[in-house]
Design a protein around this motif. Sequence first.
Motif, PDB file in Angstrom:
ATOM      1  N   ILE A   1       6.013   9.802   6.744  1.00 19.90           N
ATOM      2  CA  ILE A   1       7.269   9.063   6.928  1.00 19.90           C
ATOM      3  C   ILE A   1       7.091   7.947   7.953  1.00 19.90           C
ATOM      4  O   ILE A   1       7.560   6.815   7.760  1.00 19.90           O
ATOM      5  N   ILE A   2       6.422   8.248   9.053  1.00 18.52           N
ATOM      6  CA  ILE A   2       6.178   7.241  10.092  1.00 18.52           C
ATOM      7  C   ILE A   2       5.388   6.071   9.509  1.00 18.52           C
ATOM      8  O   ILE A   2       5.724   4.896   9.740  1.00 18.52           O
ATOM      9  N   LEU A   3       4.360   6.357   8.746  1.00 17.61           N
ATOM     10  CA  LEU A   3       3.501   5.308   8.192  1.00 17.61           C
ATOM     11  C   LEU A   3       4.191   4.515   7.090  1.00 17.61           C
ATOM     12  O   LEU A   3       4.171   3.279   7.099  1.00 17.61           O
ATOM     13  N   VAL A   4       4.817   5.197   6.142  1.00 18.09           N
ATOM     14  CA  VAL A   4       5.380   4.488   4.999  1.00 18.09           C
ATOM     15  C   VAL A   4       6.597   3.655   5.399  1.00 18.09           C
ATOM     16  O   VAL A   4       6.807   2.556   4.858  1.00 18.09           O
ATOM     17  N   THR A   5       7.386   4.134   6.356  1.00 17.42           N
ATOM     18  CA  THR A   5       8.519   3.351   6.835  1.00 17.42           C
ATOM     19  C   THR A   5       8.043   2.058   7.483  1.00 17.42           C
ATOM     20  O   THR A   5       8.595   0.976   7.240  1.00 17.42           O
ATOM     21  N   ASN A   6       7.021   2.185   8.291  1.00 17.73           N
ATOM     22  CA  ASN A   6       6.444   1.006   8.930  1.00 17.73           C
ATOM     23  C   ASN A   6       5.916   0.012   7.892  1.00 17.73           C
ATOM     24  O   ASN A   6       6.098  -1.200   8.022  1.00 17.73           O
ATOM     25  N   LEU A   7       5.266   0.530   6.862  1.00 21.63           N
ATOM     26  CA  LEU A   7       4.711  -0.336   5.815  1.00 21.63           C
ATOM     27  C   LEU A   7       5.802  -1.108   5.079  1.00 21.63           C
ATOM     28  O   LEU A   7       5.650  -2.301   4.803  1.00 21.63           O
ATOM     29  N   ILE A   8       6.907  -0.438   4.760  1.00 22.19           N
ATOM     30  CA  ILE A   8       8.001  -1.091   4.024  1.00 22.19           C
ATOM     31  C   ILE A   8       8.609  -2.223   4.839  1.00 22.19           C
ATOM     32  O   ILE A   8       8.835  -3.323   4.336  1.00 22.19           O
ATOM     33  N   VAL A   9       8.868  -1.970   6.119  1.00 25.17           N
ATOM     34  CA  VAL A   9       9.474  -2.999   6.967  1.00 25.17           C
ATOM     35  C   VAL A   9       8.488  -4.126   7.249  1.00 25.17           C
ATOM     36  O   VAL A   9       8.865  -5.302   7.309  1.00 25.17           O
ATOM     37  N   GLN A  10       7.218  -3.790   7.382  1.00 27.58           N
ATOM     38  CA  GLN A  10       6.209  -4.797   7.698  1.00 27.58           C
ATOM     39  C   GLN A  10       5.970  -5.777   6.556  1.00 27.58           C
ATOM     40  O   GLN A  10       5.352  -6.826   6.764  1.00 27.58           O
TER      41      GLN A  10
ATOM     42  N   PHE B   1       0.827  -1.218   0.000  1.00 26.30           N
ATOM     43  CA  PHE B   1       0.000   0.000   0.000  1.00 26.30           C
ATOM     44  C   PHE B   1       0.858   1.264   0.000  1.00 26.30           C
ATOM     45  O   PHE B   1       0.333   2.369  -0.067  1.00 26.30           O
ATOM     46  N   ALA B   2       2.192   1.118   0.053  1.00 32.17           N
ATOM     47  CA  ALA B   2       3.075   2.270   0.197  1.00 32.17           C
ATOM     48  C   ALA B   2       2.917   3.273  -0.946  1.00 32.17           C
ATOM     49  O   ALA B   2       2.908   4.492  -0.716  1.00 32.17           O
ATOM     50  N   LEU B   3       2.791   2.788  -2.179  1.00 31.19           N
ATOM     51  CA  LEU B   3       2.675   3.697  -3.318  1.00 31.19           C
ATOM     52  C   LEU B   3       1.352   4.450  -3.288  1.00 31.19           C
ATOM     53  O   LEU B   3       1.305   5.662  -3.545  1.00 31.19           O
ATOM     54  N   TRP B   4       0.270   3.753  -2.964  1.00 30.12           N
ATOM     55  CA  TRP B   4      -1.030   4.413  -2.852  1.00 30.12           C
ATOM     56  C   TRP B   4      -1.030   5.430  -1.722  1.00 30.12           C
ATOM     57  O   TRP B   4      -1.608   6.513  -1.841  1.00 30.12           O
ATOM     58  N   LEU B   5      -0.381   5.078  -0.609  1.00 36.30           N
ATOM     59  CA  LEU B   5      -0.270   6.014   0.507  1.00 36.30           C
ATOM     60  C   LEU B   5       0.462   7.277   0.068  1.00 36.30           C
ATOM     61  O   LEU B   5       0.067   8.396   0.432  1.00 36.30           O
ATOM     62  N   THR B   6       1.525   7.115  -0.702  1.00 36.69           N
ATOM     63  CA  THR B   6       2.305   8.255  -1.193  1.00 36.69           C
ATOM     64  C   THR B   6       1.440   9.189  -2.026  1.00 36.69           C
ATOM     65  O   THR B   6       1.449  10.414  -1.834  1.00 36.69           O
ATOM     66  N   ILE B   7       0.674   8.635  -2.950  1.00 37.42           N
ATOM     67  CA  ILE B   7      -0.163   9.449  -3.840  1.00 37.42           C
ATOM     68  C   ILE B   7      -1.299  10.122  -3.074  1.00 37.42           C
ATOM     69  O   ILE B   7      -1.556  11.314  -3.229  1.00 37.42           O
ATOM     70  N   LEU B   8      -1.981   9.345  -2.228  1.00 40.63           N
ATOM     71  CA  LEU B   8      -3.121   9.898  -1.489  1.00 40.63           C
ATOM     72  C   LEU B   8      -2.681  10.969  -0.496  1.00 40.63           C
ATOM     73  O   LEU B   8      -3.341  11.995  -0.337  1.00 40.63           O
ATOM     74  N   ALA B   9      -1.548  10.726   0.193  1.00 42.29           N
ATOM     75  CA  ALA B   9      -1.039  11.722   1.144  1.00 42.29           C
ATOM     76  C   ALA B   9      -0.620  13.001   0.432  1.00 42.29           C
ATOM     77  O   ALA B   9      -0.811  14.104   0.947  1.00 42.29           O
TER      78      ALA B   9
END
Length: 258
Positions: A76-85, A20-28
């Motif tokens: 940053i807090i959310l997307v970093t967590n998503l990548i590691v998760q 979901f990281a890419l969608w999060l980037t666009i929506l944010a």
Amino acid sequence: MKTKFFANTTGEFIKAKRSFALWLTILAALFIPAINVVILLERPDMLLVKFEQTPWLTFFRFNWKNVAAVILPMYIILVTNLIVQIEFRNNTWKQVYASPRSFADIFFSKLVVIQMLVPVYILCFDGFVILAGLLVHSLNPSYRLMASSIDWGSLLLISCRVYLGCLAVSVIQYWLSLRFRNFVIPLGLGLGLWITGIVLMDWDKIIYYPYVYSAFMFFIDFDKEPQQLVVLTISSVTALVLSTGIAYYDIKYRPERP
């Protein structure tokens, strides 16, 4: 060696693309410009006067103020967590460490992905801001956004300064996300550290607190306080180097890696 690292980093980008990281980037990136279009069109009686002198610079600052202080740190807090998760969720960390890759390769390939997603977010945000400005002018020409050329220099300067200010936070969040398997813990710690920075904004030692650097990079008037730009730049780079070194050493020599 460089070719192998590039290939592994490309693989990490592919993993991120499937999350979901890419969608999060666009929506944010879209969130604040979309809201501000509505605000500007609904309240021209209050806001038109602010756009009389430098319409594009005013519009950039109108959008960036919320992003630099709130949205970017949270992203940053959310997307970093998503990548590691991605690895935690699929139970693939053992497989990753068992692959013929060095620890440095594994550690930095994921970190590069995170560090690249942040400028992608900023580029998307800047693009949406330009489109939002054009939309606002087309619906209400009184804002005069097309009466002058787009101030690309100011937009680039704001973007680069804020990006520099948030680099250390992305590394710290990467470290926290690697240390804790549970998604909620690094998320809660990151939000807590960010809120603490907002609360302590008037503290005389706040310059040593990386979670507020992006806000300072935007809100401080460096024309009036040029020395603050030097201090913040040195502090941001120092925090980036120290946080990267501490995170690398801690995760590498932990009794149990993720």
